[in-house]
Each structure stands twice: as structure tokens, then as C-alpha cells.
Design an enzyme around this catalytic site. Structure first.
Site, PDB file in Angstrom:
ATOM      1  N   HIS A 294      -6.446  34.813  11.435  1.00  0.00           N
ATOM      2  CA  HIS A 294      -5.434  34.260  12.550  1.00  0.00           C
ATOM      3  C   HIS A 294      -5.092  32.721  12.672  1.00  0.00           C
ATOM      4  CE1 HIS A 294      -2.273  35.474  15.120  1.00  0.00           C
ATOM      5  NE2 HIS A 294      -2.923  34.546  15.981  1.00  0.00           N
TER       6      HIS A 294
ATOM      7  N   SER B 136       2.224  32.525  15.510  1.00  0.00           N
ATOM      8  CA  SER B 136       1.690  33.835  16.313  1.00  0.00           C
ATOM      9  C   SER B 136       2.489  33.966  17.653  1.00  0.00           C
ATOM     10  CB  SER B 136       0.340  33.119  16.950  1.00  0.00           C
ATOM     11  OG  SER B 136      -0.325  34.313  17.525  1.00  0.00           O
TER      12      SER B 136
ATOM     13  N   ASP C 224      -6.329  38.990   8.962  1.00  0.00           N
ATOM     14  CA  ASP C 224      -6.033  38.679  10.411  1.00  0.00           C
ATOM     15  C   ASP C 224      -6.722  40.039  11.265  1.00  0.00           C
ATOM     16  OD1 ASP C 224      -4.972  38.015  12.828  1.00  0.00           O
ATOM     17  OD2 ASP C 224      -3.274  37.007  11.595  1.00  0.00           O
TER      18      ASP C 224
END
Length: 380
Positions: free
Chosen positions: A243, A149, A214
Site C-alpha cells: 500500500h 489512497s 496491497d
């Protein structure tokens, strides 16, 4: 105007857990200066470290040793997480992938000093990398950078400047900070983590892992970054993955293990020995990841990432930022890694023999509900 805009962009990105999930203490017995983390299980194969950065901060890191390791993973974690929450996952990854692993907290995260900022995270990963080389004797060609991320930002920044890295893993990566919030088609100078501009500069094989469902960082981010890679490895598009839950899917650890095994067998892919990717075209064509129309324009490779677009005004920042989700609800430390034997739920030995059990073990974790880029001051 510039500094105000940059500050505004930074405030959308960083949410250190408050309070931190752990503390760092000096051990009273024996070795002077030896550190230990509280709130996590002590392990003989884990070193707890404090590392100085060129920005003047002190970051906390953990180094997980595996005696069978040939490679070392440098892991940059996602937003709203700290080392206490990642500790058990790091141990399991080191065990199952047979790698040494160094994870670290960004400035302002956990027990690291200073404040979180884009430039500080770049200094943070440099300090972690320097520790691997100087303290543990790791060679650049035996190091894999892993960015999850927001962690894809410092990962790609460092990877774009190292020419002999073994490989890079991008886990739910972002094209840039601004692109997560707005459907912009170009890079503005005040944007943060301009990964889309840096990925073409990476010389080593890149594995991209992204969930097709996501709802924080759309799968199109991972797809477009993968398409811009020079050295593509077969990507993993986790069907239905969101996610923060990709570790719970059996294909996650299986694909990572396959990747590690592939690069262990090759001295270096850039010597003409690219990884075996027979399914590469199929992966490109059959992915369930459908990018948004506004972000499906492939950006051209750029040679410079830090001195572009400085003359462009921030005129299209009037849209409201999308609500996403990055509030850490729980931590990975609750994961039960006990290996069940003879129907005994109390058996203390961890599962070591089957990679397929990794997903089963991880399913006892409390999933996070993370909002990576919620504006500061918004309800969380």
C-alpha cells in the site's frame, strides 16, 4: 441514527499525524506575509500557502514550480501523512515529471485548522483547485488530479464535477470507505468516499496504479475502478507492491513519466485522440490482481452519488472491521536525493538525468506501515 452512523464511518478513516511533522512560520525579512515550513529544506521554487475553504478552515499547501512544466499536478495525499512527510516526494515528482505540483493538507492535518471529515476534504481540494486557477493561472485542461489512497475520495469527487480536466491518477485507490472494511456489494447512504459511483462520471483519461500485494486496500479496488473508467489509460499493477511502497518500484516513475508525456502530446483526449494503449487488453487479462469473490461484482454506473440508498438500514455492520495498517512509521523526508559522482557520497547535486535513478533514490526512505481504516480507539 444517520448522524451517528456517519460519524462512526468517519472515525474509521482519518488519522492525522500527531504531532504534525512541520510548523509554518512567517518569514521575518522582506516580503510581508511570506510563509516558510520548518523541518524541511527550503527551496526557492516552493511557495508555502494558507488557503481558506468554504467550510471556514485554513489549510496549508505547497506549490512546487518547474519552469519547464506544461501541466500541473494537484496531489491529494494518503492517510496518516502530512505535507512535511510528502515534501521531498513532491519536489522529486515535480522535477522528474516536469510538472508544477500543488499538494495540500486536509483540514485537521499538519498545520491546517479544523477537523478531518469527508465533506471537509471536498472543500479542501476545491480551495486548492481554486488557488491553482486564481493565483497561478492554471487552466482546467492543463490540470491533472492525483489521489493516493484516501486522497482518491476528494480527487474523484472534484473530477466528477469538472468536464475539461486533462487527466486523473488514482494511486492505491478505494472503491469506498465501507468496502475497505466489509465485503458489501452495494453502496449504503452512510458510506464515505463513494468512488465506485463517481468514477463513471469522470470525463478525462484515468491512470490507475495499485500494488498486487496491497494488504490494506485490496488490488481489486483499483481494478474495478479502472474497469468503470470512461477513458482508460494503460494501468500499472505493481507486482508485489504493497500500500505504501509503490514509489520505490522503478516502474512507478517510468509509467508516470510515460503517462505525462502521452497527455502532453494531445490537446485533449475527448476530441477523439485517446492515449495510445496498445497493451490495454493485455493489461486487463494478465494482471496478477485477483479480486476477492465478494467484491468482483462490477457495479453499474450511477448518475447520482449523494441521494441514493437513504432508506436502507445499516443492518450488516456487525462484522468486525478488518485490521489494516496505516501508522506512519517515519517520513519521506529522510530520503537521500544526492547524486553520486566520482564515488563522493557528499555530492549535494540531486540526480536529474535518469528516471531510472528515482527508484534507487527512494529506497533510502523509511516505509510506512499505515492502517487506513482502523477503528478509533484501537491500538496503533
Amino acid at each position: 441514527m444517520g448522524s451517528v452512523t456517519s460519524t462512526m464511518a468517519a472515525k474509521f478513516a482519518f488519522f492525522p499525524p500527531n504531532p504534525p511533522s512541520y510548523r509554518v512560520e512567517e518569514e521575518e525579512e522582506g516580503a510581508a506575509g511570506k510563509l516558510r515550513m520548518t523541518e524541511v529544506a527550503e527551496r526557492d521554487n516552493v511557495d508555502v500557502l494558507r488557503l481558506g475553504t468554504k467550510k471556514g478552515t485554513q489549510i496549508v499547501a505547497v506549490y512546487v514550480k518547474n519552469p519547464a512544466a506544461k501541466l500541473t499536478l494537484l496531489y491529494s495525499h494518503g492517510n496518516a501523512a502530512d505535507l512535511g512527510q510528502m515534501y521531498d516526494l513532491f519536489s522529486e515528482l515535480s522535477l522528474h515529471l516536469r510538472v508544477n505540483l500543488l499538494g495540500y493538507d486536509y483540514s485537521g492535518y499538519g498545520q491546517s485548522t479544523g477537523k478531518a471529515s469527508e465533506q471537509n476534504t471536498y472543500a479542501d481540494i476545491e480551495a486548492a483547485y481554486r488557488c491553482l486557477v486564481e493565483k497561478y493561472g492554471a487552466k482546467e485542461e492543463d490540470i491533472i488530479l492525483y489521489g493516493q489512497s484516501v486522497g482518491s475520495g476528494p480527487t474523484l469527487d472534484l473530477a466528477s464535477r469538472l468536464s475539461r480536466l486533462r487527466a486523473v491518477v488514482l494511486h492505491s485507490p478505494i472503491m469506498s470507505g465501507l468496502r475497505v472494511m466489509y465485503p458489501v456489494k452495494r453502496t449504503y447512504w452512510f458510506d464515505i468516499y463513494k468512488n465506485i459511483d463517481k468514477i463513471p462520471l469522470v470525463q478525462c483519461p484515468v491512470l490507475v496504479i495499485h500494488g498486487t500485494a496491497d494488504d490494506v486496500v485490496d488490488c481489486s479496488h483499483g481494478k474495478q475502478l479502472w474497469e468503470l473508467c470512461k477513458e482508460k489509460y494503460e494501468p500499472l499493477w505493481v507486482k508485489g507492491g504493497n500500500h505504501c511502497d509503490l514509489e520505490l518500484y522503478p516502474e512507478y516513475i517510468k509509467h508516470l513519466k510515460k503517462f505525462i508525456a502521452a497527455i502532453e502530446k494531445s490537446s485533449h483526449f475527448r476530441d477523439g485522440h485517446k492515449p495510445s494503449t496498445d497493451k490495454l487488453d493485455d493489461a486487463r487479462n494478465s494482471t496478477d490482481c485477483r479480486p476477492r469473490p465478494s467484491t468482483d461484482q462490477r457495479e453499474k454506473s450511477r448518475l447520482s452519488t449523494d441521494q441514493r440508498e437513504k432508506r436502507k438500514a445499516a443492518s450488516d455492520l456487525r462484522e468486525k472491521s478488518r485490521a489494516s495498517v496505516e501508522k506512519k512509521e517515519g517520513s519521506r523526508k529522510s530520503v537521500d536525493y544526492a547524486e553520486k559522482a566520482n564515488n563522493s557520497a557528499e555530492q549535494p547535486e540531486r540526480a536529474r538525468n535518469s528516471i531510472d535513478r528515482f527508484g534507487e533514490m527512494m529506497r533510502s526512505a523509511v516505509l510506512c506501515n499505515i492502517d487506513c481504516f482502523k477503528p478509533a480507539g484501537a491500538r496503533v
